[in-house]
Design an enzyme around this catalytic site. Structure first.
Site, PDB file in Angstrom:
ATOM      1  N   ASP A  67       0.815  -1.215   0.000  1.00 56.71           N
ATOM      2  CA  ASP A  67       0.000   0.000   0.000  1.00 56.71           C
ATOM      3  C   ASP A  67       0.850   1.267   0.000  1.00 56.71           C
ATOM      4  OD1 ASP A  67       0.944  -0.302   2.584  1.00 56.71           O
ATOM      5  OD2 ASP A  67      -1.001  -0.812   3.442  1.00 56.71           O
ATOM      6  N   ASN A 136      -7.709  -2.637  14.188  1.00 60.42           N
ATOM      7  CA  ASN A 136      -9.097  -2.964  13.840  1.00 60.42           C
ATOM      8  C   ASN A 136      -9.169  -4.169  12.898  1.00 60.42           C
ATOM      9  OD1 ASN A 136      -8.145  -1.928  11.455  1.00 60.42           O
ATOM     10  ND2 ASN A 136      -9.576  -0.199  11.353  1.00 60.42           N
ATOM     11  N   HIS A 138      -7.335  -4.574  10.122  1.00 60.41           N
ATOM     12  CA  HIS A 138      -7.063  -4.307   8.711  1.00 60.41           C
ATOM     13  C   HIS A 138      -5.765  -4.968   8.247  1.00 60.41           C
ATOM     14  CE1 HIS A 138      -4.864  -0.329   9.806  1.00 60.41           C
ATOM     15  NE2 HIS A 138      -3.960  -1.002   9.106  1.00 60.41           N
ATOM     16  N   GLU A 143      -9.569  -1.772   5.147  1.00 58.16           N
ATOM     17  CA  GLU A 143     -10.215  -1.493   6.423  1.00 58.16           C
ATOM     18  C   GLU A 143     -11.445  -2.391   6.595  1.00 58.16           C
ATOM     19  OE1 GLU A 143      -8.895   0.354   8.614  1.00 58.16           O
ATOM     20  OE2 GLU A 143      -8.227   2.304   7.869  1.00 58.16           O
TER      21      GLU A 143
END
Ligand code: GLP
Length: 246
Positions: A67, A136, A138, A143
């Site tokens: 990313d 979380n 991800h 996400e």
């Protein structure tokens, strides 16, 4: 999905570096997909040491990053281009023609995503994908809610992720969007290695390992992968119940 629980961060880093080094020893032209963040720094340090001691060459390998922040030029100090150059690519014998990081400053981000996905295909797909995990759940910048059939694309970052990553940016303002390799692209990797260290990852690890396979916990997708392994230090594994590790 198998989980290897080791005592601490250094042991986790050593275990993953050994798996990556072994893959390259067996297949020097391996295609690797690599993460950023604080978690993989120990793995990179060890791989660089192996290279410097003459035990490991990366010259035949191809590298893709997971990313990059949207809008950051490749020389921005908080860009993943700079992170990778400083911590890995700039310290090994990687062939620059086979090092790919999404261009966050591309004038046409959608076209950049398509170009990136095609480059992965042309390289023959990913042999070994190394992942970190967000608090979380991800993976990459996929996400919660990221579709399991998604490809490389522009995504909006969650407020919680922007907060965690804010310190890298002026005025504590992380970019709102990023380019990330998609969930389907990750899942098509022949082997996936996910690293997690520290108690702040324990909840996400437990949700991924023990919860339902669900788009609300992106890392849970790895349970559907035939060859995914988790490398956890004891803190990251501390929310796991009995009998999960195999
Ligand atoms: C970032 C990256 C992820 C990384 C995650 C965890 O947002 N995009 O690829 O795995 O956060 O980072 P860290 O290892 O610093 O906890």
């Amino acid at each position: 999905m198998r989980a290897h629980v080791v005592p601490d961060y250094e042991a986790m880093s050593a275990a993953v570096a050994d798996v990556v080094a072994q893959s390259l020893a067996e297949e020097p032209s391996s295609v690797l997909m690599l993460p950023t963040g604080t978690t993989p720094l120990g793995m990179y340090r060890r791989l660089v040491e192996m290279h410097r001691s003459g035990d490991l060459s990366f010259a035949g390998a191809t590298f893709f990053n997971l990313d990059e922040y949207l809008g950051l030029p490749p020389d921005h100090p908080a860009s993943y281009h700079v992170y990778m150059k400083e911590n890995f690519y700039g310290l090994i014998d990687a062939d620059p023609a086979r090092v790919f990081v999404p261009d966050g400053a591309a004038p046409d981000p959608e076209a950049e995503c398509e170009r990136y996905e095609s480059a992965i295909k042309e390289a023959g797909g990913i042999d070994v994908c190394v992942l970190g995990i967000g608090r979380n759940g991800h993976i990459g910048f996929n996400e919660p809610g990221a579709p399991f059939d998604s490809r490389t694309r522009v995504v909006r970052l969650s407020e919680s992720t922007r907060k965690v990553n804010a310190a890298d940016f002026e005025a504590d303002r992380a970019p709102e969007c990023a380019i990330t390799v998609g969930m389907a692209t990750i899942c098509e990797s022949r082997e996936v290695l996910l690293l997690a260290s520290g108690t702040n990852k324990a909840g996400a690890v437990a949700a991924a390992v023990e919860g339902e396979v669900s788009e609300s916990v992106p890392a849970s997708m790895l349970k559907t992968h035939p060859n995914a392994r988790l490398f956890l230090d004891e803190d990251a594994a501390s929310d796991l119940g009995q009998g999960v590790v195999g």
